[in-house]
Design an enzyme around this catalytic site. Sequence first.
Site, short mmCIF file in Angstrom:
data_model
loop_
_atom_site.label_atom_id
_atom_site.label_comp_id
_atom_site.label_asym_id
_atom_site.label_seq_id
_atom_site.Cartn_x
_atom_site.Cartn_y
_atom_site.Cartn_z
N HIS A 226 7.71 -7.85 -2.19
CA HIS A 226 7.59 -8.01 -1.04
C HIS A 226 8.08 -6.54 -0.30
O HIS A 226 9.33 -6.25 -0.24
CB HIS A 226 8.19 -9.26 -0.19
CG HIS A 226 7.74 -8.87 1.33
ND1 HIS A 226 6.59 -9.44 1.76
CD2 HIS A 226 8.27 -8.56 2.38
CE1 HIS A 226 6.52 -9.29 3.11
NE2 HIS A 226 7.61 -8.94 3.42
N CYS A 227 7.29 -5.57 0.15
CA CYS A 227 7.76 -4.41 0.54
C CYS A 227 7.94 -4.44 1.98
O CYS A 227 7.15 -4.76 2.87
CB CYS A 227 6.62 -3.44 0.31
SG CYS A 227 7.35 -1.80 0.73
#
Length: 391
Positions: free
Chosen positions: A242-243
């Site tokens: 998850h950026c």
Amino acid sequence: MKWEKLKPPEPDDPMCCCECDIYQYRCCCDCEDLDEAFNRWLKEKPPSCGLQSPVLRTMINHLEISMIPALLLLPLLLKAAALHYLLGITILTALPGLVLSYYYATHRRKRRTLFFLTLALYSLAYMYYLFIVEILPRGDVSPLQTCAVTTGMILTIVSLIYTKRGPGFVPASCHEANRQRMDAEDDSTHSDGFIQATAAEQTGKHPPTTKWSLCPVCKIMRPPRAGHCRTCGSCVQRLDHHCIWINSCVGQANHRSFLQTLCVFVLTSVYGIGLVLRSLCPRQYLMTALFYCPGVYSQPSTALCFTCCWYSSIITVGLLYLLVAQVLNISFNVTGREAQLALRNKKGQSRLWGLVIDTGEYSRGFYQNWAEFLTMADSSVTLPSSPTDLV
């Protein structure tokens, strides 16, 4: 134990007892207070929080105010850092610490935030604004160079928008559709099954078995290499991570565009920093101008541009490290989630001074791994949109 509370959530961890949808009674994030919170819920007593109004507390918890510090404090901090080089060193050293502290705070609450996306977009726009206003009037940048920087910035935004289209969520009917497809393939290849088995025995290679798993949170069957993201609240096909900088997951559908965004941004940033330093310090080499530029603090405009070069360099170095890690993971055909699971389960081998974890489960060689990455299908699923998904 304090460090464990600040550590980002591991993939597919069991849900914490405080991750409850009843916001009125979710006052703590410590599992030791479960009995007390449950007793308050049974007795219908108000929670022992600082705010007495549940409506006001819910509004504060859901109000997205993270854009305000990025829009207001960033120019002020950069201008303050341009006053003196010692003040610049102090502020530019403290900024990564503040960003990391907010990063751990949002990961502990397991919620999405617009802070990092806003900071990235506003930093990009502010750096380009200073380039146009302060550097172009000096006459050291040609129109072709200006066009190259502008094109790089536009390509970065376009790639980011394409990345935000979705990581490829796993639908509830994915397992049933895959089973029907496998049944159809088995029926079509039943007649020549003996020939395929003979060829497999001669080559010594057998087709890999696809093992589907049940998500403990979504309660749906998901394909291999898929994972559940606690922040997005959904399972993602070939989940990498998850950026926080794009406020979304990186999965099978947007991994290539995410890599493209990193490449374009790093190249544009390095090229722009080089143009600014060549204009501010024409008599210095580019490698030394960032550390020694005589007379740059004589004017506020040049001092601000020089400080922004340092700010852009810090961001570029961080994203360059992320780009190198992504390239190495793709070369070994391993995702960030699989590397975390391998470290937690003490499986896999550390390669290249710890930059990549080789699990050896899906790797088929350098060229085959990149061919699989560049040709994987974009089987994305559109979920119900929310206001935060628009950006």
